[in-house]
Write a protein that holds these residues in place. Structure first.
Motif, mmCIF file in Angstrom:
data_model
loop_
_atom_site.group_PDB
_atom_site.id
_atom_site.type_symbol
_atom_site.label_atom_id
_atom_site.label_comp_id
_atom_site.label_asym_id
_atom_site.label_seq_id
_atom_site.Cartn_x
_atom_site.Cartn_y
_atom_site.Cartn_z
ATOM 1 N N GLN A 156 41.085 26.635 36.878
ATOM 2 C CA GLN A 156 41.474 27.152 38.029
ATOM 3 C C GLN A 156 40.476 28.073 38.479
ATOM 4 O O GLN A 156 40.314 28.124 39.768
ATOM 5 N N PHE A 157 39.526 28.621 37.767
ATOM 6 C CA PHE A 157 38.659 29.902 38.401
ATOM 7 C C PHE A 157 37.258 29.236 38.120
ATOM 8 O O PHE A 157 36.354 29.961 38.750
ATOM 9 N N LYS A 158 37.071 28.066 37.703
ATOM 10 C CA LYS A 158 35.885 27.409 37.783
ATOM 11 C C LYS A 158 34.671 28.407 37.103
ATOM 12 O O LYS A 158 34.878 29.029 35.870
ATOM 13 N N ASN A 159 33.878 28.770 37.773
ATOM 14 C CA ASN A 159 32.779 29.707 37.264
ATOM 15 C C ASN A 159 33.101 31.273 37.707
ATOM 16 O O ASN A 159 32.333 31.885 37.383
ATOM 17 N N ARG A 160 34.135 31.394 38.417
ATOM 18 C CA ARG A 160 34.186 32.786 38.762
ATOM 19 C C ARG A 160 34.786 33.591 37.615
ATOM 20 O O ARG A 160 34.804 34.832 37.510
ATOM 21 N N LEU A 161 35.186 32.916 36.271
ATOM 22 C CA LEU A 161 35.858 33.662 35.441
ATOM 23 C C LEU A 161 35.063 33.378 34.239
ATOM 24 O O LEU A 161 35.097 32.099 33.902
ATOM 25 N N LYS A 162 34.696 34.245 33.337
ATOM 26 C CA LYS A 162 33.895 34.054 32.213
ATOM 27 C C LYS A 162 34.765 33.410 31.077
ATOM 28 O O LYS A 162 35.980 33.826 31.050
ATOM 29 N N LYS A 185 39.967 28.163 32.887
ATOM 30 C CA LYS A 185 38.994 27.594 33.337
ATOM 31 C C LYS A 185 38.729 26.776 34.297
ATOM 32 O O LYS A 185 37.743 26.843 35.324
ATOM 33 N N LYS A 241 36.892 36.214 29.228
ATOM 34 C CA LYS A 241 37.927 36.766 29.981
ATOM 35 C C LYS A 241 39.202 35.704 29.680
ATOM 36 O O LYS A 241 40.432 36.083 29.671
ATOM 37 N N CYS A 242 38.927 34.533 29.966
ATOM 38 C CA CYS A 242 39.879 33.339 29.518
ATOM 39 C C CYS A 242 40.521 33.402 28.286
ATOM 40 O O CYS A 242 41.589 33.481 28.077
#
Length: 115
Positions: free
Chosen positions: A47-53, A45, A56-57
């Motif tokens: 590392q990818f901030k808002n780009r990964l839901k 969460k 998926k995390c």
């Protein structure tokens, strides 16, 4: 790294008799994989901030933890002299990972924000 080293190292000759708790080994497996998933979800969460839901995390951390746990047990069975792979350890790993996934969903869903 610590879990991998500890899982594949020999502790022959180490006096662990003071740990006479039934199923303590399984509790340790559960705890390691619970924490692995919670920290993994947190790291993904961040590392990818808002780009990964969140979904998926959660799924990524869960799949990694279960796969890693199975690989470690197979490596213990095949390549160590004093250690042996154990199906019950793999089950404890999986239950810990699943529990960590459920806890992470509650922690990181935004319904109960961390402060």
């Amino acid at each position: 790294m610590f879990v991998t080293f500890s899982s594949l190292s020999s502790f022959e000759g180490a006096d662990l008799s003071y740990f006479n708790i039934p199923y303590f080994d399984k509790m340790v497996h559960f705890g390691f994989y619970f924490i692995l998933v919670v920290l993994g979800v947190f790291a993904l969460k961040e590392q990818f901030k808002n780009r990964l839901k969140l979904y998926k995390c959660l799924v990524s951390a869960l799949i990694f933890a279960i796969t890693y746990g199975i690989i470690i047990e197979v490596l213990q069975a095949m390549f160590t002299v004093n250690r042996e792979g154990d199906v019950l350890d793999a089950i404890a790993n999986t239950v810990g990972a699943l529990s960590g996934t459920m806890a992470s969903k509650v922690l990181f869903s935004g319904k109960w924000p961390l402060k």
